[in-house]
Write a protein that holds these residues in place. Sequence first.
Motif, mmCIF file in Angstrom:
data_model
loop_
_atom_site.group_PDB
_atom_site.id
_atom_site.type_symbol
_atom_site.label_atom_id
_atom_site.label_comp_id
_atom_site.label_asym_id
_atom_site.label_seq_id
_atom_site.Cartn_x
_atom_site.Cartn_y
_atom_site.Cartn_z
ATOM 1 N N SER A 1 -32.700 19.314 8.998
ATOM 2 C CA SER A 1 -33.461 20.467 10.472
ATOM 3 C C SER A 1 -34.841 20.144 10.699
ATOM 4 O O SER A 1 -34.687 20.526 10.970
ATOM 5 N N ILE A 2 -36.256 20.209 9.804
ATOM 6 C CA ILE A 2 -36.964 20.045 10.296
ATOM 7 C C ILE A 2 -37.349 18.078 10.753
ATOM 8 O O ILE A 2 -37.372 18.825 11.954
ATOM 9 N N ASP A 3 -36.773 17.692 9.741
ATOM 10 C CA ASP A 3 -36.672 16.361 11.275
ATOM 11 C C ASP A 3 -36.269 16.178 12.326
ATOM 12 O O ASP A 3 -36.598 15.678 13.698
ATOM 13 N N GLN A 4 -34.611 16.837 12.513
ATOM 14 C CA GLN A 4 -34.133 17.007 13.839
ATOM 15 C C GLN A 4 -34.912 18.023 14.887
ATOM 16 O O GLN A 4 -34.852 17.581 15.940
ATOM 17 N N GLY A 5 -35.906 19.110 14.365
ATOM 18 C CA GLY A 5 -36.733 19.579 15.046
ATOM 19 C C GLY A 5 -37.613 18.899 15.525
ATOM 20 O O GLY A 5 -38.091 19.102 16.775
ATOM 21 N N ILE A 6 -38.570 17.929 14.925
ATOM 22 C CA ILE A 6 -39.377 17.074 15.574
ATOM 23 C C ILE A 6 -38.769 16.661 16.382
ATOM 24 O O ILE A 6 -39.407 16.096 17.131
ATOM 25 N N ALA A 7 -37.688 15.540 16.795
ATOM 26 C CA ALA A 7 -37.391 14.778 17.247
ATOM 27 C C ALA A 7 -36.775 15.592 18.433
ATOM 28 O O ALA A 7 -36.961 14.816 19.946
ATOM 29 N N TYR A 8 -36.409 16.419 18.399
ATOM 30 C CA TYR A 8 -36.501 17.384 20.163
ATOM 31 C C TYR A 8 -37.618 17.555 20.182
ATOM 32 O O TYR A 8 -37.382 17.210 21.977
ATOM 33 N N VAL A 9 -38.441 17.881 19.842
ATOM 34 C CA VAL A 9 -40.011 19.128 20.624
ATOM 35 C C VAL A 9 -40.333 16.978 20.920
ATOM 36 O O VAL A 9 -40.763 17.001 21.957
ATOM 37 N N LEU A 10 -40.130 16.181 20.263
ATOM 38 C CA LEU A 10 -40.587 14.521 20.760
ATOM 39 C C LEU A 10 -39.973 13.917 21.814
ATOM 40 O O LEU A 10 -40.514 13.461 22.714
ATOM 41 N N MET A 11 -38.523 14.623 22.152
ATOM 42 C CA MET A 11 -38.021 14.108 22.872
ATOM 43 C C MET A 11 -37.994 14.741 24.662
ATOM 44 O O MET A 11 -38.336 14.484 25.447
ATOM 45 N N LEU A 12 -38.744 16.383 24.169
ATOM 46 C CA LEU A 12 -38.601 17.569 24.939
ATOM 47 C C LEU A 12 -40.435 16.944 25.864
ATOM 48 O O LEU A 12 -40.144 16.813 27.114
ATOM 49 N N VAL A 13 -41.091 16.172 24.723
ATOM 50 C CA VAL A 13 -42.337 15.638 25.088
ATOM 51 C C VAL A 13 -42.735 14.077 26.056
ATOM 52 O O VAL A 13 -42.807 14.107 26.960
ATOM 53 N N ALA A 14 -41.505 13.816 25.568
ATOM 54 C CA ALA A 14 -41.112 12.092 27.029
ATOM 55 C C ALA A 14 -40.821 12.667 27.555
ATOM 56 O O ALA A 14 -41.388 12.200 28.498
ATOM 57 N N LEU A 15 -39.608 14.012 28.061
ATOM 58 C CA LEU A 15 -38.827 13.869 29.454
ATOM 59 C C LEU A 15 -40.116 14.514 29.555
ATOM 60 O O LEU A 15 -40.494 13.855 31.218
ATOM 61 N N VAL A 16 -40.922 15.365 29.742
ATOM 62 C CA VAL A 16 -41.953 16.336 30.277
ATOM 63 C C VAL A 16 -42.654 15.178 30.969
ATOM 64 O O VAL A 16 -43.786 15.113 32.403
ATOM 65 N N LEU A 17 -43.532 14.008 30.040
ATOM 66 C CA LEU A 17 -44.574 13.525 30.980
ATOM 67 C C LEU A 17 -43.563 12.362 31.145
ATOM 68 O O LEU A 17 -45.138 11.749 32.458
ATOM 69 N N THR A 18 -42.805 11.676 31.560
ATOM 70 C CA THR A 18 -41.313 10.756 32.518
ATOM 71 C C THR A 18 -42.029 11.717 33.427
ATOM 72 O O THR A 18 -42.325 10.954 34.557
ATOM 73 N N TYR A 19 -42.032 12.662 33.759
ATOM 74 C CA TYR A 19 -41.722 14.165 35.220
ATOM 75 C C TYR A 19 -42.815 13.977 35.535
ATOM 76 O O TYR A 19 -43.053 14.200 36.551
ATOM 77 N N LEU A 20 -44.086 13.429 34.969
ATOM 78 C CA LEU A 20 -45.548 14.084 35.134
ATOM 79 C C LEU A 20 -46.052 12.454 35.516
ATOM 80 O O LEU A 20 -46.397 12.990 37.326
ATOM 81 N N ILE A 21 -46.018 11.908 35.121
ATOM 82 C CA ILE A 21 -46.108 10.089 35.409
ATOM 83 C C ILE A 21 -45.025 9.664 36.331
ATOM 84 O O ILE A 21 -46.029 9.650 37.763
ATOM 85 N N HIS A 22 -44.259 10.261 37.083
ATOM 86 C CA HIS A 22 -43.100 9.624 37.645
ATOM 87 C C HIS A 22 -43.853 9.248 39.193
ATOM 88 O O HIS A 22 -44.160 8.267 39.729
ATOM 89 N N PRO A 23 -44.351 10.828 39.764
ATOM 90 C CA PRO A 23 -44.767 10.938 40.920
ATOM 91 C C PRO A 23 -46.136 9.841 41.277
ATOM 92 O O PRO A 23 -46.149 9.508 42.227
ATOM 93 N N PHE A 24 -46.942 9.727 40.291
ATOM 94 C CA PHE A 24 -48.056 8.689 40.213
ATOM 95 C C PHE A 24 -47.826 7.227 40.561
ATOM 96 O O PHE A 24 -48.308 5.900 41.618
ATOM 97 N N ASP A 25 -46.673 6.735 39.661
ATOM 98 C CA ASP A 25 -45.940 5.567 40.181
ATOM 99 C C ASP A 25 -45.657 5.498 40.914
ATOM 100 O O ASP A 25 -44.856 4.406 41.448
#
Length: 75
Positions: free
Chosen positions: A45-69
């Motif tokens: 469950s700890i590994d799964q929680g870390i994976a969810y946090v990393l996916m959320l960070v990737a999603l936020v970074l994608t939406y932040l970087i996309h307008p510049f791209d």
Amino acid sequence: MAFLKAASEVLAIYTLVLTIFSPAVVEAQSLSLAPAPAPTSDGTSIDQGIAYVLMLVALVLTYLIHPFDASSHQF
């Protein structure tokens, strides 16, 4: 002199009480406690929680970087 008599009476009462109750205290301390329960998480469950946090960070970074791209392309 009266002080010494009162002090000796207090000491005698203290010794009597200590003599009566000290075996109960020693017996209570010698009782073994129940073992602690096994952990409920094996790390999955700890590994799964870390994976969810990393996916959320990737999603936020994608939406932040996309307008510049998107603004750099000419259609």
